[in-house]
Design an enzyme around this catalytic site. Structure first.
Site, short mmCIF file in Angstrom:
data_model
loop_
_atom_site.label_atom_id
_atom_site.label_comp_id
_atom_site.label_asym_id
_atom_site.label_seq_id
_atom_site.Cartn_x
_atom_site.Cartn_y
_atom_site.Cartn_z
N CYS A 130 1.95 23.87 -0.84
CA CYS A 130 1.07 23.75 -2.02
C CYS A 130 1.53 22.66 -2.99
O CYS A 130 0.71 21.90 -3.51
CB CYS A 130 0.99 25.08 -2.75
SG CYS A 130 2.55 25.95 -2.86
N HIS A 243 0.06 26.00 -10.00
CA HIS A 243 1.31 25.24 -10.03
C HIS A 243 1.09 23.99 -10.89
O HIS A 243 0.04 23.32 -10.79
CB HIS A 243 1.70 24.78 -8.63
CG HIS A 243 2.23 25.87 -7.73
ND1 HIS A 243 2.28 27.20 -8.09
CD2 HIS A 243 2.76 25.80 -6.46
CE1 HIS A 243 2.80 27.91 -7.08
NE2 HIS A 243 3.10 27.09 -6.10
P1 NAP Z 1 1.55 37.80 1.00
O1 NAP Z 1 0.62 38.03 -0.14
O2 NAP Z 1 2.88 38.44 0.99
O3 NAP Z 1 0.76 38.22 2.36
C1 NAP Z 1 1.38 38.16 3.61
C2 NAP Z 1 0.35 38.39 4.69
O4 NAP Z 1 0.99 38.27 5.95
C3 NAP Z 1 -0.28 39.77 4.63
O5 NAP Z 1 -1.60 39.71 5.09
C4 NAP Z 1 0.58 40.53 5.60
O6 NAP Z 1 -0.04 41.68 6.14
C5 NAP Z 1 0.77 39.48 6.68
N1 NAP Z 1 1.89 39.82 7.51
C6 NAP Z 1 3.18 39.99 7.14
N2 NAP Z 1 3.93 40.38 8.19
C7 NAP Z 1 3.11 40.45 9.23
C8 NAP Z 1 3.26 40.81 10.60
N3 NAP Z 1 4.44 41.17 11.10
N4 NAP Z 1 2.18 40.77 11.42
C9 NAP Z 1 0.98 40.40 10.92
N5 NAP Z 1 0.75 40.08 9.64
C10 NAP Z 1 1.81 40.10 8.81
O7 NAP Z 1 1.83 36.26 1.21
P2 NAP Z 1 0.87 35.01 0.94
O8 NAP Z 1 1.13 34.48 -0.41
O9 NAP Z 1 -0.52 35.34 1.32
O10 NAP Z 1 1.49 33.94 1.94
C11 NAP Z 1 1.49 34.14 3.31
C12 NAP Z 1 2.06 32.91 4.00
O11 NAP Z 1 1.19 31.80 3.76
C13 NAP Z 1 3.43 32.44 3.47
O12 NAP Z 1 4.48 33.13 4.08
C14 NAP Z 1 3.41 30.99 3.79
O13 NAP Z 1 3.82 30.74 5.11
C15 NAP Z 1 1.97 30.64 3.65
N6 NAP Z 1 1.73 30.05 2.31
C16 NAP Z 1 1.56 28.76 2.28
C17 NAP Z 1 1.35 28.15 1.09
C18 NAP Z 1 1.23 26.71 1.05
O14 NAP Z 1 1.93 26.15 0.26
N7 NAP Z 1 0.36 26.10 1.84
C19 NAP Z 1 1.30 28.83 -0.09
C20 NAP Z 1 1.49 30.17 -0.05
C21 NAP Z 1 1.70 30.79 1.20
P3 NAP Z 1 0.22 43.14 5.50
O15 NAP Z 1 -0.62 43.20 4.26
O16 NAP Z 1 -0.26 44.06 6.56
O17 NAP Z 1 1.68 43.25 5.21
O1 3JN Z 2 6.68 29.22 -3.38
C1 3JN Z 2 5.59 28.65 -3.45
O2 3JN Z 2 5.05 28.41 -4.54
C2 3JN Z 2 4.91 28.21 -2.21
C3 3JN Z 2 5.41 28.97 -1.06
C4 3JN Z 2 5.18 28.64 0.17
C5 3JN Z 2 5.76 29.37 1.26
C6 3JN Z 2 6.21 30.68 1.07
C7 3JN Z 2 6.81 31.35 2.12
C8 3JN Z 2 6.98 30.75 3.33
C9 3JN Z 2 5.89 28.76 2.50
C10 3JN Z 2 5.33 27.39 2.72
O3 3JN Z 2 4.12 27.28 2.73
O4 3JN Z 2 6.09 26.44 2.88
C11 3JN Z 2 6.52 29.45 3.53
C12 3JN Z 2 6.72 28.83 4.86
O5 3JN Z 2 5.78 28.86 5.62
O6 3JN Z 2 7.83 28.35 5.13
#
Ligand code: NAP
Ligand code: 3JN
Length: 335
Positions: A130, A243
């Protein structure tokens, strides 16, 4: 449902997954069938999509049968484990995690910056971090004009970037503070309420954090400037969504703030909010729920006429994650 594509969301119950559902609806993405996938904790939970209640299924290797498009946002370990199965089943994966971003044969795409890379995909397209996304959207028009030569950036990242548990932790700590109670920390190592933590993701041997190194490496890849010097400091602040970043960018030529403002006003995905005399500048609170990257405080460095400073703010769950992924999908279906 109208005819269209069969779409799966892995991580549908999370903060990013939630934004994905909303944005698919808002943008009227042509969805014929949608499959919501998460962990066993969410099995059977009902999520609404276009007025219909859909049960969450447990993510597994056979979750992707018949799926055209798989949007992943369940963390990098889950992407590494299941994205290959989705590709094998014939889906194109748009992955929000860091799992594949730096792999040579995986396009890392911000549609306003390098949409041409989408055509090179071999099943997986990566969505950048992000903090990288909003910075490169703002830098692209400036780079096209003056050629970037260095970036120094400090981020002010909201807790929603860490997910749902972190949002709950900030709320709980604020409540405890008001009630005079001890602030309990589970997600972050220190209180996030009324505090700033210069620590996002893990510390690496070079003393930078992984989040900071993501900004360095991803920016170099997206901008096709593998040797561009980038110095990042990533800070977590007690903001729920949105952010903010202070960006200092050096160029090969002299710049002007007036021309930079004009270029940014015309740039896709950017909205200029810059009238400091009237206390008008981008604010996280105003960016929440919105699509653009808001840019303000545009000024030329006092000691280097080839350098600009600015402030850029975006909704990290939308442009920083879900919206960017769905824009990639929209480009894909144009093909
Ligand atoms: P979150 O609110 O903690 O949600 C995590 C999601 O992943 C929930 O739907 C959860 O399901 C699911 N999950 C966790 N463990 C799992 C498993 N073993 N099998 C299947 N599903 C599972 O986190 P979020 O903020 O949405 O972020 C999720 C991911 O998106 C991050 O870890 C990161 O890789 C990515 N992300 C990327 C950006 C970016 O900068 N592009 C920003 C934020 C996040 P349950 O509800 O069932 O636990
Ligand atoms: O911390 C933030 O503001 C963005 C977080 C992104 C994030 C959180 C957990 C795992 C990432 C990411 O998108 O880089 C990951 C990951 O996939 O490594």
């Amino acid at each position: 449902m109208s005819r269209g594509f069969k779409v799966a969301i892995a991580g549908a119950t999370g903060a990013v997954g939630d934004a994905m559902r909303t944005i698919l609806e808002e943008r009227e993405f042509p969805v014929e069938e949608v499959r919501f996938l998460a962990s066993h904790r969410s099995e059977g939970k009902k999520l609404t999509f276009r007025g219909e209640e859909i049960s969450v299924q447990v993510l597994g290797n056979d979750s992707f049968r018949g799926i055209d498009l798989a949007l992943f946002s369940a963390g990098s370990a889950i992407s590494k484990e299941f994205a290959p199965a989705a590709v094998k089943a014939g889906a194109v994966v748009v992955d929000n995690s860091s799992a594949f971003r730096m792999e040579e044969d995986v396009p890392l795409v911000v549609p306003e910056v390098n949409p041409e890379e989408i055509a090179n995909h071999r099943g997986i397209i990566a969505n950048p971090n992000c903090s990288t996304i909003q910075m490169v959207v703002a830098l692209k028009p400036l780079h096209d004009k003056w050629r970037l030569s260095r970036i120094v950036v400090s981020t002010y990242q909201s807790v929603s970037g860490t997910g749902r548990r972190a949002m709950a932790e900030l709320e709980e700590q604020v409540r405890s503070w008001v009630e005079g109670k001890k602030l309990e920390c589970q997600v972050y190592p220190h209180p996030i309420a009324f505090n700033c933590l210069p620590h996002i993701d893990v510390f690496l041997e070079n003393h930078y954090t992984k989040e900071e190194m993501k900004m360095v490496q991803e920016t170099q890849k997206i901008m096709k400037l593998p040797n561009l010097p980038v110095n990042a400091t990533a800070v977590r602040v007690p903001v729920m969504v949105g952010h903010s970043e202070s960006v200092y960018a050096e160029f090969e030529e002299e710049v002007s703030s007036e021309e930079a403002t004009l270029l940014l006003k015309e740039a896709p995905g950017v909205e200029v909010v810059d009238d400091p005399g009237k206390n008008v500048y981008p604010l996280a609170i105003d960016a929440e729920g919105k699509d653009p990257c808001y840019v303000g405080r545009i000024r030329v460095d006092l000691y280097n006429r080839r350098a600009l400073s600015f402030w850029v703010v975006a909704d990290n769950l939308r442009k920083g994650a879900a919206l960017n992924a769905i824009q990639i999908a929209e480009e894909l279906i144009k093909e």
